[in-house]
Motif scaffolding. Structure first.
Motif, PDB file in Angstrom:
ATOM      1  N   HIS A 142      22.236  -0.878  -2.821  1.00 52.78           N
ATOM      2  CA  HIS A 142      22.356  -2.309  -3.100  1.00 52.78           C
ATOM      3  C   HIS A 142      21.009  -3.022  -2.972  1.00 52.78           C
ATOM      4  CE1 HIS A 142      26.685  -2.302  -3.459  1.00 52.78           C
ATOM      5  NE2 HIS A 142      26.801  -1.670  -2.308  1.00 52.78           N
ATOM      6  N   PHE A 143      20.017  -2.312  -2.450  1.00 58.74           N
ATOM      7  CA  PHE A 143      18.705  -2.924  -2.254  1.00 58.74           C
ATOM      8  C   PHE A 143      17.724  -2.366  -3.276  1.00 58.74           C
ATOM      9  CE2 PHE A 143      20.919  -3.119   1.744  1.00 58.74           C
ATOM     10  CZ  PHE A 143      20.659  -4.399   2.189  1.00 58.74           C
ATOM     11  N   SER A 144      16.789  -3.165  -3.678  1.00 58.48           N
ATOM     12  CA  SER A 144      15.807  -2.728  -4.676  1.00 58.48           C
ATOM     13  C   SER A 144      14.759  -1.808  -4.085  1.00 58.48           C
ATOM     14  CB  SER A 144      15.114  -3.941  -5.300  1.00 58.48           C
ATOM     15  OG  SER A 144      14.453  -4.699  -4.303  1.00 58.48           O
ATOM     16  N   GLY A 145      14.617  -1.802  -2.783  1.00 54.90           N
ATOM     17  CA  GLY A 145      13.632  -0.928  -2.143  1.00 54.90           C
ATOM     18  C   GLY A 145      13.744  -1.027  -0.647  1.00 54.90           C
ATOM     19  N   LYS A 146      13.077  -0.152   0.053  1.00 54.02           N
ATOM     20  CA  LYS A 146      13.095  -0.147   1.512  1.00 54.02           C
ATOM     21  C   LYS A 146      12.180  -1.239   2.040  1.00 54.02           C
ATOM     22  CE  LYS A 146      13.780   4.857   1.749  1.00 54.02           C
ATOM     23  NZ  LYS A 146      13.501   5.232   0.398  1.00 54.02           N
ATOM     24  N   ALA A 147      12.672  -1.973   3.022  1.00 57.58           N
ATOM     25  CA  ALA A 147      11.870  -3.056   3.591  1.00 57.58           C
ATOM     26  C   ALA A 147      10.576  -2.529   4.178  1.00 57.58           C
ATOM     27  CB  ALA A 147      12.679  -3.788   4.664  1.00 57.58           C
ATOM     28  N   CYS A 148      10.645  -1.334   4.782  1.00 58.13           N
ATOM     29  CA  CYS A 148       9.450  -0.820   5.441  1.00 58.13           C
ATOM     30  C   CYS A 148       8.380  -0.411   4.442  1.00 58.13           C
ATOM     31  CB  CYS A 148       9.798   0.360   6.346  1.00 58.13           C
ATOM     32  SG  CYS A 148      10.346   1.833   5.470  1.00 58.13           S
ATOM     33  N   ASN A 149       8.768  -0.148   3.186  1.00 61.82           N
ATOM     34  CA  ASN A 149       7.771   0.241   2.194  1.00 61.82           C
ATOM     35  C   ASN A 149       6.718  -0.836   1.994  1.00 61.82           C
ATOM     36  OD1 ASN A 149       8.679   2.772   1.682  1.00 61.82           O
ATOM     37  ND2 ASN A 149       9.641   2.307  -0.267  1.00 61.82           N
ATOM     38  N   SER A 150       7.119  -2.098   2.152  1.00 60.65           N
ATOM     39  CA  SER A 150       6.171  -3.186   1.945  1.00 60.65           C
ATOM     40  C   SER A 150       5.100  -3.205   3.028  1.00 60.65           C
ATOM     41  CB  SER A 150       6.906  -4.525   1.922  1.00 60.65           C
ATOM     42  OG  SER A 150       7.530  -4.775   3.169  1.00 60.65           O
ATOM     43  N   GLN A 151       5.369  -2.546   4.162  1.00 56.97           N
ATOM     44  CA  GLN A 151       4.403  -2.511   5.248  1.00 56.97           C
ATOM     45  C   GLN A 151       3.402  -1.374   5.086  1.00 56.97           C
ATOM     46  OE1 GLN A 151       6.287  -2.632   9.147  1.00 56.97           O
ATOM     47  NE2 GLN A 151       8.199  -3.242   8.192  1.00 56.97           N
ATOM     48  N   LEU A 152       3.772  -0.347   4.336  1.00 54.36           N
ATOM     49  CA  LEU A 152       2.954   0.854   4.238  1.00 54.36           C
ATOM     50  C   LEU A 152       2.139   0.870   2.947  1.00 54.36           C
ATOM     51  CD1 LEU A 152       5.569   3.534   5.383  1.00 54.36           C
ATOM     52  CD2 LEU A 152       3.966   2.240   6.794  1.00 54.36           C
ATOM     53  N   THR A 153       0.949   1.454   3.037  1.00 58.37           N
ATOM     54  CA  THR A 153       0.132   1.632   1.840  1.00 58.37           C
ATOM     55  C   THR A 153       0.725   2.754   0.988  1.00 58.37           C
ATOM     56  OG1 THR A 153      -1.300   3.294   2.856  1.00 58.37           O
ATOM     57  CG2 THR A 153      -1.911   0.971   3.157  1.00 58.37           C
ATOM     58  N   ILE A 154       0.227   2.886  -0.232  1.00 64.71           N
ATOM     59  CA  ILE A 154       0.710   3.951  -1.116  1.00 64.71           C
ATOM     60  C   ILE A 154       0.477   5.311  -0.475  1.00 64.71           C
ATOM     61  CG2 ILE A 154       0.328   5.105  -3.332  1.00 64.71           C
ATOM     62  CD1 ILE A 154      -0.317   2.358  -4.512  1.00 64.71           C
ATOM     63  N   ARG A 155      -0.714   5.510   0.102  1.00 65.60           N
ATOM     64  CA  ARG A 155      -1.029   6.783   0.753  1.00 65.60           C
ATOM     65  C   ARG A 155      -0.106   7.047   1.935  1.00 65.60           C
ATOM     66  NH1 ARG A 155      -3.130  10.943  -1.139  1.00 65.60           N
ATOM     67  NH2 ARG A 155      -5.287  10.298  -1.437  1.00 65.60           N
ATOM     68  N   GLU A 156       0.177   6.011   2.721  1.00 66.54           N
ATOM     69  CA  GLU A 156       1.063   6.175   3.878  1.00 66.54           C
ATOM     70  C   GLU A 156       2.477   6.520   3.435  1.00 66.54           C
ATOM     71  OE1 GLU A 156      -1.399   3.099   6.805  1.00 66.54           O
ATOM     72  OE2 GLU A 156       0.389   2.425   5.720  1.00 66.54           O
ATOM     73  N   ARG A 157       2.928   5.931   2.325  1.00 61.60           N
ATOM     74  CA  ARG A 157       4.264   6.255   1.813  1.00 61.60           C
ATOM     75  C   ARG A 157       4.314   7.700   1.322  1.00 61.60           C
ATOM     76  NH1 ARG A 157       4.046   0.879  -0.348  1.00 61.60           N
ATOM     77  NH2 ARG A 157       3.702   1.619  -2.474  1.00 61.60           N
ATOM     78  N   GLU A 158       3.226   8.158   0.728  1.00 61.96           N
ATOM     79  CA  GLU A 158       3.159   9.561   0.303  1.00 61.96           C
ATOM     80  C   GLU A 158       3.289  10.491   1.506  1.00 61.96           C
ATOM     81  OE1 GLU A 158      -0.637   9.623  -1.648  1.00 61.96           O
ATOM     82  OE2 GLU A 158       0.264   9.628  -3.637  1.00 61.96           O
ATOM     83  N   ILE A 159       2.565  10.153   2.573  1.00 66.93           N
ATOM     84  CA  ILE A 159       2.534  11.013   3.756  1.00 66.93           C
ATOM     85  C   ILE A 159       3.882  11.029   4.471  1.00 66.93           C
ATOM     86  CG2 ILE A 159       1.542  11.225   6.078  1.00 66.93           C
ATOM     87  CD1 ILE A 159      -1.149  10.397   4.849  1.00 66.93           C
ATOM     88  N   ILE A 160       4.511   9.867   4.652  1.00 70.37           N
ATOM     89  CA  ILE A 160       5.803   9.839   5.336  1.00 70.37           C
ATOM     90  C   ILE A 160       6.858  10.567   4.509  1.00 70.37           C
ATOM     91  CG2 ILE A 160       6.541   7.607   4.394  1.00 70.37           C
ATOM     92  CD1 ILE A 160       7.196   8.870   7.965  1.00 70.37           C
TER      93      ILE A 160
END
Length: 209
Positions: A142-160
């Protein structure tokens, strides 16, 4: 360093508690370090025992299993909490995960699922019963994206994401063509941004919150 996983149980149903105790005692992989029928007793005893993993029912007399996890998470930050319960209610599922549970299993899956869940959690995973996993997916669709994604950089999202797939630091570094030291710095930043202290907590928060 021990070769076994130290496990505790918080379960008010006598037959269920005894069944869990028996299957743990039959395995050389685990050591049962304590068993409690209510949260109050567990909260008093567990900080002195510090089990690796604590199996927790939700519907306990007095303090709930969710509140038990929430309180013990503060004094036992390195203990992993695995919910084993009858409840599949949305509120119970999400409140347990928010409180710090590393996984959520329903009792009808059987004791074999509990054993597999303990091993999965100890290996860094997040064991979920099938119905619970589907519930979480439906909820967050129901959500367009994870709230925490907005806190992380692209590289950090790749790593997690790679951490969630079970990759080690060296494997992540090689795949992203960066050094292991740089990988560790990114992970440290991820922990700080998500306000967590372990890989399991980071993965859980990234996946669900």
């Amino acid at each position: 360093m021990t070769d076994f996983i130290c496990v505790g149980i918080v379960e008010d149903d006598l037959l269920c508690r005894q069944a869990q105790e028996n299957i743990l005692n039959l395995s050389s992989t685990f050591r049962l370090v304590g068993s409690w029928e209510d949260a109050e007793s567990a909260i008093r005893a567990i900080p002195d025992i510090l089990p690796d993993i604590l199996l927790v029912d939700i519907n306990l007399p007095g303090i709930s299993g969710i509140e038990c996890i929430r309180q013990l998470k503060k004094s036992c930050p390195y203990t992993l909490f695995l919910v084993v319960t009858m409840s599949e209610e949305d509120e119970d599922v999400f409140e347990a995960l928010k409180a710090g549970a590393s996984g959520y299993l329903v009792k009808e899956d059987g004791l074999d699922a509990v054993i597999l869940g303990i091993k999965e959690a100890w290996a860094g995973g997040a064991p979920l019963s099938r119905n619970i996993a589907c519930k979480i997916v439906r909820h967050f669709n129901h959500f367009s994206g994870k709230a925490c994604n907005s806190q992380l950089t692209i590289r950090e999202r790749e790593i997690i994401g790679l951490l969630a797939d079970g990759q080690m630091y060296k494997e992540i570094a090689a795949q992203l063509n960066i050094t292991v030291e740089t990988t560790k710095k990114h992970i440290k930043n991820i922990y700080a941004k998500l306000e967590v202290h372990s890989k399991t907590e980071a993965i859980n928060k990234w996946r669900w919150f």
